[in-house]
Write a protein that holds these residues in place. Structure first.
Motif, PDB file in Angstrom:
ATOM      1  N   LYS A 135       0.985  -1.226   0.128  1.00  0.00           N
ATOM      2  CA  LYS A 135       0.036  -0.034  -0.021  1.00  0.00           C
ATOM      3  C   LYS A 135       0.855   1.188   0.044  1.00  0.00           C
ATOM      4  O   LYS A 135       0.683   2.093  -0.710  1.00  0.00           O
ATOM      5  N   ALA A 136       1.951   1.266   0.866  1.00  0.00           N
ATOM      6  CA  ALA A 136       2.772   2.423   0.855  1.00  0.00           C
ATOM      7  C   ALA A 136       3.378   2.730  -0.361  1.00  0.00           C
ATOM      8  O   ALA A 136       3.556   3.671  -0.795  1.00  0.00           O
ATOM      9  N   LEU A 137       4.098   1.772  -0.826  1.00  0.00           N
ATOM     10  CA  LEU A 137       4.910   1.792  -2.033  1.00  0.00           C
ATOM     11  C   LEU A 137       4.188   2.067  -3.296  1.00  0.00           C
ATOM     12  O   LEU A 137       4.685   2.582  -4.295  1.00  0.00           O
ATOM     13  N   ASN A 138       2.870   1.575  -3.476  1.00  0.00           N
ATOM     14  CA  ASN A 138       1.978   2.062  -4.499  1.00  0.00           C
ATOM     15  C   ASN A 138       1.116   3.289  -4.244  1.00  0.00           C
ATOM     16  O   ASN A 138       0.456   3.594  -5.315  1.00  0.00           O
ATOM     17  N   TYR A 139       1.360   4.045  -3.047  1.00  0.00           N
ATOM     18  CA  TYR A 139       0.552   5.006  -2.652  1.00  0.00           C
ATOM     19  C   TYR A 139       1.407   6.366  -3.379  1.00  0.00           C
ATOM     20  O   TYR A 139       2.583   6.461  -3.574  1.00  0.00           O
ATOM     21  N   ALA A 140       0.547   7.287  -4.313  1.00  0.00           N
ATOM     22  CA  ALA A 140       1.188   8.467  -4.802  1.00  0.00           C
ATOM     23  C   ALA A 140       0.661   9.639  -3.878  1.00  0.00           C
ATOM     24  O   ALA A 140      -0.484   9.937  -3.887  1.00  0.00           O
TER      25      ALA A 140
END
Length: 311
Positions: A135-140
């Motif tokens: 979730k964190a790494l794919n969050y913009a």
């Protein structure tokens, strides 16, 4: 973008171990455990040899002082991920040498202050912790948001250790409160465990000390005229459930709430701090000024009280 380094720094020794100027704007903070109760000078010293092939932007020593190892404009070599380091400010924090790699109160307080300063200078009003790698790494992140990432997501390591990992929701909430932003976001509610609500701040202070003495990281908020003692700020309710179980096992009457507000200052009085300065607890000269400012105290007021007490 014009990059500026933190004014909270009390020691600078720049490492040659970096990749030059970033290729991405700053929108992440990655805190690490340094695995040793080191001074801020020693943390920088770890990264002076080119053969080490490692570095960080900032180090926080065991006394809470902050050092600059790699300027913010440059990408450090810290989290085993080129992509993460290009956009993250990396911070090595003095810690114990074994799991859970615990950090003392001074280190944690300086981490909150440094993260607040980094966010403020980069135009951010929220520091977000998702507790989930994908979730964190794919969050913009939105233009006013900063995201916490951790080393263990990119390498087979415990870093930042389970002590800090369990507090990253709290870190995000406290920094966001300092910035005047909302502690919740479109990504969901933050769950907190509450262990007391008092009309009297003195009673709340006593409970805060009691919970801290039992080994829990806690903080005070003021809501509806009551001083409330809370632990954690979790996006996953299951994590709040686990913390509530631990608090109950320790003898505390605890329940889960989504209520929060700006943290209440638990700073000592100017008189108390001035007496600590006279005792030698806060160092001298520029070191004293930086440490007092980092801890949230007005240096001029403290020094004036010191002069008054010394007559």
């Amino acid at each position: 973008m014009a990059y500026t380094n933190s004014s909270l720094v009390s020691y600078t020794k720049l490492s040659p171990n970096h990749s030059g100027q970033r290729t991405h704007s700053i929108d992440r903070i990655t805190p690490h455990c340094v695995v040793g109760q080191l001074s801020c000078e020693s943390i920088c010293g770890c990264f002076t040899s080119p053969s080490r092939q490692a570095s960080c932007n900032y180090g926080i020593g065991t006394d809470g002082r902050i050092s600059l190892c790699v300027e913010e404009k440059n990408r450090s070599w810290c989290s085993s991920s080129n992509a993460n380091d290009q956009r993250a400010i990396t911070i090595e924090c003095a810690s114990d040498k074994s799991e859970p790699y615990a950090m003392n109160d001074k280190v944690y307080a300086s981490l909150i202050s440094l993260c607040t300063d980094i966010c403020k200078r980069n135009g951010k009003k929220k520091l977000l912790w998702f507790g989930d790698k994908n979730k964190a790494l794919n969050y913009a992140p939105k233009s006013d948001e900063m995201v916490i990432t951790v080393h263990r997501w990119f390498a087979n390591k415990s870093c930042p250790g389970n002590w800090l990992y369990a507090r990253l929701g709290d870190l995000a909430a406290k920094v966001t409160a300092n910035l005047g932003g909302s502690t919740s976001s479109t990504e969901g509610t933050l769950y907190r465990v509450q262990v007391g609500a008092y009309k009297s701040k003195a009673n709340a202070d006593a409970q805060l000390a009691h919970v801290k003495a039992a080994g829990f990281d806690t903080y005070m908020v003021q809501i509806g005229g009551l001083y409330k003692i809370q632990v954690g700020a979790y996006r996953e309710k299951s994590n709040a459930d686990n913390m509530m179980a631990k608090l109950k096992a320790a003898g505390f009457d605890a329940f889960i709430t989504t209520e929060s507000d700006a943290s209440v200052s638990t700073l000592k009085s100017i008189d108390e701090i001035a007496r600590e300065v006279i005792r030698g607890d806060w160092g001298n000269g520029a070191d004293r000024r930086n440490r007092l400012t980092s801890a949230g105290y007005d240096y001029a007021s403290v020094q004036a009280k010191v002069n008054e007490l010394l007559g």
